[in-house]
Design a protein around this motif. Structure first.
Motif, mmCIF file in Angstrom:
data_model
loop_
_atom_site.group_PDB
_atom_site.id
_atom_site.type_symbol
_atom_site.label_atom_id
_atom_site.label_comp_id
_atom_site.label_asym_id
_atom_site.label_seq_id
_atom_site.Cartn_x
_atom_site.Cartn_y
_atom_site.Cartn_z
ATOM 1 N N GLY A 259 54.734 64.982 3.259
ATOM 2 C CA GLY A 259 55.931 65.471 2.598
ATOM 3 C C GLY A 259 56.964 66.000 3.574
ATOM 4 O O GLY A 259 58.173 65.753 3.421
ATOM 5 N N TRP A 260 56.502 66.731 4.589
ATOM 6 C CA TRP A 260 57.429 67.246 5.597
ATOM 7 C C TRP A 260 58.011 66.116 6.441
ATOM 8 O O TRP A 260 59.186 66.166 6.840
ATOM 9 N N ILE A 261 57.190 65.115 6.738
ATOM 10 C CA ILE A 261 57.709 63.950 7.484
ATOM 11 C C ILE A 261 58.840 63.295 6.699
ATOM 12 O O ILE A 261 59.900 62.972 7.258
ATOM 13 N N GLN A 262 58.637 63.114 5.398
ATOM 14 C CA GLN A 262 59.680 62.498 4.569
ATOM 15 C C GLN A 262 60.916 63.383 4.489
ATOM 16 O O GLN A 262 62.049 62.879 4.549
ATOM 17 N N GLN A 263 60.726 64.682 4.337
ATOM 18 C CA GLN A 263 61.867 65.584 4.203
ATOM 19 C C GLN A 263 62.766 65.527 5.431
ATOM 20 O O GLN A 263 64.001 65.451 5.320
#
Length: 416
Positions: free
Chosen positions: A31-35
């Motif tokens: 999720g953090w990678i996508q954000q």
């Protein structure tokens, strides 16, 4: 083996929770990678800082609008099945993002629309996941530890995910980051299936329809945990959380710094929150949370005021570590106490209201703080926010102390 286990959070003694934590850790990092990749892509395509703010707003605002509905749905349907469905939806949305980026779609409006869709799906996922924690750990006494571990995983992901995204974006396109996030949801889905949790259809009272928001509010009014703690976390959301969104300006205007300075400041926040999460994860009762939730908000207010006046980078990093830890103390302790205070049949709705007050109010705080900073400056804006928290918490604590039955009722609700 036994000696090693004694250093682990108690919730991890349960095999089901270890499965959950593994899947959740992978998904949080994804999720953090996508954000990070989505923010980078939007800025690369538009060159607009304003659209970056819009992207963050669209991701968070569904928590304000959707969370009460999501909490009610959690109490109406099979929770495991609902959580699996939502994670499948999130994986599909990430796959669409990856496909669009790979095909070279350059209309930012499509990415903003998907940010809104992802935020909406996550607003359904959060109450569903939180409501399952007490079932996953099997023992209600382990819930404080489970919530602490969940916070620990989030803060570890906040450190690891952006670092991986930065490395990937140096060599690959944003599409790869979105694809990795889509793949990460399979870890949660597999964990939910492998845990083989009981998943009955919740019973519904006669005449109960829709989200029953009025009934939920009336139910919460009976519990001191809601009457006195929800106003506090709402104030923290509106006046404390916005510091993260103006941090790039703080790095430049307070310290004459650059992206490295910004990284140091944000890492300090993450370090403080991570240490706090580890401490909370080791708890097996709400006794510590009852103390933390009363003094931590005052620490937030005073630290924010001190930070607004600091122009020393080492001192500011120290203050941010305290601020990050205190915010987590307040939010996680409130979450734990509220979940421990209510019956399982109401858990989803209560979590929905909590999420609305904490995560959902943050976008409004971002707008307010941005407007104040624009007209009066960063320092005065941060000092004003700290003062507002101090006033709100002081008034709430005064009301709590003036209610002779509040503490006894709270202890009764918590079974202590």
């Amino acid at each position: 083996m036994v000696a090693m286990a004694s250093f682990l959070p108690p919730a991890l003694s349960k095999p089901r929770f270890r499965l959950f934590a593994t899947g959740q850790a992978i998904s949080i990092i994804g999720g953090w990678i996508q954000q990070i990749a989505l923010s980078w892509l939007i800025y690369r395509l538009s060159g607009s800082v304003f659209l970056l703010g819009v992207s963050g707003f669209l991701t968070q605002i569904p928590f304000l609008v959707v969370s009460p509905f999501a909490g009610a749905l959690t109490d109406r349907v099979r929770r495991v099945r609902m959580l699996i469905t939502v994670n499948v939806v999130l994986a599909v949305l990430a796959s669409i993002l990856a496909t669009m980026a790979a095909l070279g779609v350059d209309d930012v409006r499509f990415y903003l629309a998907l940010a809104l869709c992802s935020g909406t799906a996550t607003a359904f996922e959060t109450p569903g996941r939180q409501a399952l924690l007490s079932i996953i750990v099997e023992d209600r006494k382990l819930l404080p530890s489970a919530i602490g571990v969940n916070s620990m995983l989030f803060n570890m992901g906040r450190i690891i995910g952006p670092s991986i995204a930065g490395i990937l974006l140096l060599r690959l396109t944003e599409a790869w980051c979105f694809a990795l996030n889509a793949l990460s949801f399979t870890a949660v889905i597999i964990a939910l299936i492998m845990m083989r949790l009981p998943d009955p259809i919740p019973s519904r009272k006669d005449g109960e329809r829709g989200i029953a928001l009025r009934e939920t509010i009336n139910y919460l009014k009976q519990h001191p945990a809601a009457r006195y703690l929800l106003p506090t976390v709402t104030a923290v959301a509106i006046f404390a959380l916005p510091y993260q969104h103006i941090m790039p300006s703080i790095a430049v205007n307070f310290f004459g710094g650059n992206t490295s300075t910004l990284g140091l400041l944000m890492s300090s926040v993450g370090a403080g929150a991570l240490v706090t999460a580890i401490v909370l994860a080791m708890q097996t009762s709400t006794r510590v949370q009852l103390s933390l939730v009363r003094f931590a908000p005052f620490i937030i207010a005073l630290t924010l005021i001190a930070f607004s006046q600091s122009r020393s980078l080492p001192l500011s990093m120290f203050l941010l570590a305290i601020l990050g830890g205190s915010i987590l103390m307040t939010s996680a302790s409130t979450n734990t106490i509220m979940q421990q205070s209510v019956e399982d049949a109401w858990r989803g709705r209560v979590i929905g209201i909590y999420v609305m007050c904490f995560i959902g109010m943050a976008p409004l705080g971002n707008l307010l703080t941005g407007a104040i900073a624009e007209h009066f400056g960063l320092g005065p804006a941060l000092a004003f926010n700290g003062l507002m928290i101090l006033i709100t918490v002081g008034f709430t604590q005064y009301r709590f102390a003036s209610d002779p039955t509040a503490m006894e009722r709270l202890k009764t609700d918590l079974g202590s």
